[in-house]
Design a protein around this motif. Structure first.
Motif, PDB file in Angstrom:
ATOM      1  N   ARG A   1       5.349  -8.340  11.030  1.00 18.97           N
ATOM      2  CA  ARG A   1       6.609  -8.273  11.999  1.00 18.97           C
ATOM      3  C   ARG A   1       6.035  -7.734  13.518  1.00 18.97           C
ATOM      4  NH1 ARG A   1       9.860  -6.817   7.399  1.00 18.97           N
ATOM      5  NH2 ARG A   1       9.370  -4.472   8.071  1.00 18.97           N
ATOM      6  N   GLN A   2       4.911  -6.835  13.210  1.00 26.32           N
ATOM      7  CA  GLN A   2       4.578  -6.035  14.610  1.00 26.32           C
ATOM      8  C   GLN A   2       3.546  -7.028  15.331  1.00 26.32           C
ATOM      9  OE1 GLN A   2       3.186  -1.703  14.029  1.00 26.32           O
ATOM     10  NE2 GLN A   2       4.057  -2.136  11.891  1.00 26.32           N
ATOM     11  N   LEU A   3       2.756  -7.727  14.345  1.00 26.42           N
ATOM     12  CA  LEU A   3       1.731  -8.841  15.015  1.00 26.42           C
ATOM     13  C   LEU A   3       2.513 -10.132  15.433  1.00 26.42           C
ATOM     14  CD1 LEU A   3      -0.895  -8.850  12.181  1.00 26.42           C
ATOM     15  CD2 LEU A   3      -1.096  -7.732  14.314  1.00 26.42           C
ATOM     16  N   ASP A   4       3.633 -10.322  14.847  1.00 31.08           N
ATOM     17  CA  ASP A   4       4.405 -11.564  15.395  1.00 31.08           C
ATOM     18  C   ASP A   4       4.882 -11.165  16.763  1.00 31.08           C
ATOM     19  OD1 ASP A   4       3.952 -13.174  13.268  1.00 31.08           O
ATOM     20  OD2 ASP A   4       5.655 -12.886  12.282  1.00 31.08           O
ATOM     21  N   ALA A   5       5.656  -9.895  16.935  1.00 34.64           N
ATOM     22  CA  ALA A   5       5.933  -9.307  18.149  1.00 34.64           C
ATOM     23  C   ALA A   5       5.062  -9.326  19.395  1.00 34.64           C
ATOM     24  CB  ALA A   5       6.549  -7.804  17.991  1.00 34.64           C
ATOM     25  N   LEU A   6       3.543  -9.093  19.125  1.00 34.57           N
ATOM     26  CA  LEU A   6       2.855  -9.161  20.005  1.00 34.57           C
ATOM     27  C   LEU A   6       2.300 -10.422  20.517  1.00 34.57           C
ATOM     28  CD1 LEU A   6       0.459  -6.433  19.116  1.00 34.57           C
ATOM     29  CD2 LEU A   6       1.994  -6.260  20.781  1.00 34.57           C
TER      30      LEU A   6
ATOM     31  N   ALA B   1       3.597  -0.579 -10.336  1.00 32.74           N
ATOM     32  CA  ALA B   1       4.699  -1.121  -9.508  1.00 32.74           C
ATOM     33  C   ALA B   1       5.085  -0.450  -8.239  1.00 32.74           C
ATOM     34  CB  ALA B   1       5.898  -1.135 -10.538  1.00 32.74           C
ATOM     35  N   LEU B   2       5.056   0.859  -8.174  1.00 37.18           N
ATOM     36  CA  LEU B   2       5.207   1.652  -7.298  1.00 37.18           C
ATOM     37  C   LEU B   2       4.301   1.120  -5.698  1.00 37.18           C
ATOM     38  CD1 LEU B   2       5.885   5.299  -8.499  1.00 37.18           C
ATOM     39  CD2 LEU B   2       7.723   3.474  -7.975  1.00 37.18           C
ATOM     40  N   ASP B   3       3.129   1.115  -6.292  1.00 34.77           N
ATOM     41  CA  ASP B   3       2.139   0.961  -5.155  1.00 34.77           C
ATOM     42  C   ASP B   3       2.346  -0.812  -4.609  1.00 34.77           C
ATOM     43  OD1 ASP B   3       0.634   3.129  -5.376  1.00 34.77           O
ATOM     44  OD2 ASP B   3      -1.238   2.299  -6.137  1.00 34.77           O
ATOM     45  N   SER B   4       2.709  -1.465  -5.713  1.00 34.82           N
ATOM     46  CA  SER B   4       2.921  -2.739  -5.189  1.00 34.82           C
ATOM     47  C   SER B   4       4.418  -2.985  -4.187  1.00 34.82           C
ATOM     48  CB  SER B   4       3.531  -3.738  -6.399  1.00 34.82           C
ATOM     49  OG  SER B   4       2.414  -3.859  -7.337  1.00 34.82           O
ATOM     50  N   ARG B   5       5.333  -2.121  -4.592  1.00 33.63           N
ATOM     51  CA  ARG B   5       6.391  -2.004  -3.717  1.00 33.63           C
ATOM     52  C   ARG B   5       5.838  -1.602  -2.292  1.00 33.63           C
ATOM     53  NH1 ARG B   5      11.575  -1.385  -5.792  1.00 33.63           N
ATOM     54  NH2 ARG B   5      12.235  -1.166  -3.768  1.00 33.63           N
ATOM     55  N   LEU B   6       5.207  -0.694  -2.106  1.00 32.30           N
ATOM     56  CA  LEU B   6       4.550   0.175  -0.899  1.00 32.30           C
ATOM     57  C   LEU B   6       3.840  -0.978  -0.286  1.00 32.30           C
ATOM     58  CD1 LEU B   6       2.886   3.468  -1.771  1.00 32.30           C
ATOM     59  CD2 LEU B   6       4.920   2.899   0.173  1.00 32.30           C
ATOM     60  N   TYR B   7       2.792  -1.669  -0.902  1.00 33.53           N
ATOM     61  CA  TYR B   7       2.159  -2.672  -0.176  1.00 33.53           C
ATOM     62  C   TYR B   7       2.841  -3.801   0.577  1.00 33.53           C
ATOM     63  CZ  TYR B   7      -1.447  -6.374   0.604  1.00 33.53           C
ATOM     64  OH  TYR B   7      -1.904  -7.350   1.244  1.00 33.53           O
ATOM     65  N   ASP B   8       3.882  -4.513  -0.329  1.00 33.95           N
ATOM     66  CA  ASP B   8       4.539  -5.469  -0.291  1.00 33.95           C
ATOM     67  C   ASP B   8       5.377  -5.209   1.139  1.00 33.95           C
ATOM     68  OD1 ASP B   8       3.552  -7.000  -2.016  1.00 33.95           O
ATOM     69  OD2 ASP B   8       5.169  -6.893  -3.373  1.00 33.95           O
ATOM     70  N   HIS B   9       5.873  -4.059   1.084  1.00 34.46           N
ATOM     71  CA  HIS B   9       6.601  -3.651   2.050  1.00 34.46           C
ATOM     72  C   HIS B   9       6.150  -3.373   3.646  1.00 34.46           C
ATOM     73  CE1 HIS B   9      10.014  -1.548   4.472  1.00 34.46           C
ATOM     74  NE2 HIS B   9       9.317  -0.780   4.856  1.00 34.46           N
ATOM     75  N   PHE B  10       4.860  -2.661   3.715  1.00 33.24           N
ATOM     76  CA  PHE B  10       4.150  -2.505   4.669  1.00 33.24           C
ATOM     77  C   PHE B  10       3.288  -3.669   5.385  1.00 33.24           C
ATOM     78  CE2 PHE B  10       5.409   1.920   3.668  1.00 33.24           C
ATOM     79  CZ  PHE B  10       5.907   2.413   4.820  1.00 33.24           C
ATOM     80  N   ASN B  11       2.937  -4.604   4.099  1.00 30.11           N
ATOM     81  CA  ASN B  11       2.330  -5.884   4.707  1.00 30.11           C
ATOM     82  C   ASN B  11       3.323  -6.567   5.570  1.00 30.11           C
ATOM     83  OD1 ASN B  11       0.275  -7.842   4.671  1.00 30.11           O
ATOM     84  ND2 ASN B  11       1.158  -8.955   3.151  1.00 30.11           N
ATOM     85  N   ALA B  12       4.692  -6.714   5.175  1.00 30.59           N
ATOM     86  CA  ALA B  12       5.300  -7.474   5.768  1.00 30.59           C
ATOM     87  C   ALA B  12       5.713  -6.833   7.118  1.00 30.59           C
ATOM     88  CB  ALA B  12       6.725  -7.558   5.008  1.00 30.59           C
ATOM     89  N   SER B  13       5.859  -5.511   7.219  1.00 29.35           N
ATOM     90  CA  SER B  13       5.956  -4.665   8.395  1.00 29.35           C
ATOM     91  C   SER B  13       4.681  -4.947   9.363  1.00 29.35           C
ATOM     92  CB  SER B  13       6.002  -3.181   8.158  1.00 29.35           C
ATOM     93  OG  SER B  13       6.135  -2.647   9.321  1.00 29.35           O
ATOM     94  N   LEU B  14       3.540  -5.033   8.789  1.00 30.11           N
ATOM     95  CA  LEU B  14       2.357  -5.185   9.787  1.00 30.11           C
ATOM     96  C   LEU B  14       2.460  -6.355  10.506  1.00 30.11           C
ATOM     97  CD1 LEU B  14      -0.702  -4.130  10.255  1.00 30.11           C
ATOM     98  CD2 LEU B  14      -1.207  -6.396   8.849  1.00 30.11           C
TER      99      LEU B  14
END
Length: 376
Positions: free
Chosen positions: A292-297, A277-290
């Motif tokens: 957002r960065q790509l959309d900004a470009l 569950a901890l890895d899942s929270r990490l992945y979901d957060h940073f996948n969404a963050s990635l």
């Protein structure tokens, strides 16, 4: 893997890189981006290339591909790479938290560090320059755990206890087999969290801990790549480091055959994500963050960069392999023993490539440049 074999493999990779680099930088006709994508030009900015990088190499996440990009970049630019003492094997005494004393004195002061370690920021800052950029990579927890279970089935005690090596049996009652303090237990639960220096067994219901841990990673790491979106992650990495396109070309190695992979169907992915569950929270957060960065470009700009990267990669690879894309081969069929991938057990088949006999003599006009790397 023994220290000797690790360094033989690294030597082979370096030798191949030198062969493919002979004659200078990669030469090809580049497509031109529209003027509305200034940040994604082939040469992204007039700034010098960034050369101080700490890459946290996580397990079974395609991190070896990034590692070898960094090895090749360091080789081309005469940069010192931190390497571990022989007593640490090819990792910085993992799973112990990283310490500056694990770094071999012949590789100090380094500009790049990239071997497996358990993250320890204060100790890394003792070794790395003040302008170091920190990067890591994550993978979707269900597919990652299936890979860990397959790869470390003969080494991790929690997995060895399972009858018939059954992933389903383990997930049906993981606490029957898992012991938090047992040898190699970090491969059996929340491996990403552990590699990043967190507590793999902390209660996932503790929202304050999870939020604080994620916030700490965001403060330190300039980029968290995502394995499922590897080429898009390279777009961001190249832009972050002000690198050229040729600096991030790669060929995948260290891959399992389809017969060594288990199809995750029905309830297995949900069970894996719940157990990790901890890895899942990490992945979901940073996948969404990635994204957002790509959309900004700008999606169109990113798509054109990815298309250019893949076309350039295929063109260079064809030039290095006699005009054809290389064919994957079982380790036993690879004639060059130094290029045979390590086999973790008889139950896992890792495939690789064999270089053509004329690899050291590229044809006139053939693309030359960096190609060789590996993927976990």
């Amino acid at each position: 893997m023994s220290q000797k074999k690790v360094f033989v493999v690294l030597l082979a990779v370096s030798s191949v890189s030198l062969l493919l680099h002979r004659g200078g930088h990669l030469i090809w006709t580049m497509k031109v981006f529209r003027l509305d994508c200034p940040s994604l030009q082939v040469h992204p900015s007039p700034k010098p290339k960034h050369t101080s990088i700490a890459f946290l190499k996580t397990h079974k996440t395609a991190s070896s591909t990034v590692q070898n990009l960094l090895f090749r970049f360091a080789e081309r630019h005469n940069l010192t790479v931190a390497l571990p003492y022989q007593s640490c094997d090819h990792q910085f005494c993992y799973p112990r938290p990283f310490s500056a004393r694990f770094v071999h004195p012949h590789t100090v002061p380094p500009r790049i560090i990239t071997n497996h370690m358990r993250f320890n920021l204060s100790e890394l800052r003792r070794v790395m320059p003040n302008d170091t950029l920190y990067v890591t990579i994550l993978r979707e927890p269900a597919s990652m755990f299936e890979s860990l279970f397959s790869y470390y089935n003969q080494y991790c005690q929690a997995f060895r206890h399972v009858p018939n090596g059954s992933l389903e049996a383990f997930l049906a009652d993981p606490w029957r087999y898992y012991r938090p303090d047992e040898k190699d237990s970090m491969y059996a639960r929340n491996t990403l969290t552990f590699d990043l220096g967190g507590d793999k067994d902390h209660a996932p219901s503790d929202g304050d801990y999870v939020s604080s841990f994620i916030a700490g990673i965001e403060r330190v790491f300039s980029l968290v790549m995502i394995a499922e979106h590897f080429d898009e992650s390279l777009v961001l990495l190249r832009r972050l480091l002000s690198w050229d396109l040729e600096d991030v070309l790669y060929v995948k190695l260290n891959m399992r055959t389809s017969g060594s992979k288990q199809n995750l169907s029905n309830e297995l992915p949900a069970q894996i994500r719940d157990w990790n569950a901890l890895d899942s929270r990490l992945y979901d957060h940073f996948n969404a963050s990635l994204w957002r960065q790509l959309d900004a470009l700008g999606p169109e700009c990113v798509a054109r960069e990815v298309e250019l990267l893949r076309a350039a990669r295929d063109r260079v690879v064809r030039g290095c392999f006699g005009g054809q894309l290389p064919q994957l081969r079982p380790a036993t069929q690879i004639k060059n023993k130094e290029l045979r991938p390590w086999q973790p057990s008889s139950k896992v088949d890792i495939v690789g490539y064999d270089l053509p006999p004329n690899a050291s003599r590229p044809e006139a006009g053939a693309g030359r440049g960096p190609t060789t790397s590996a993927s976990s």
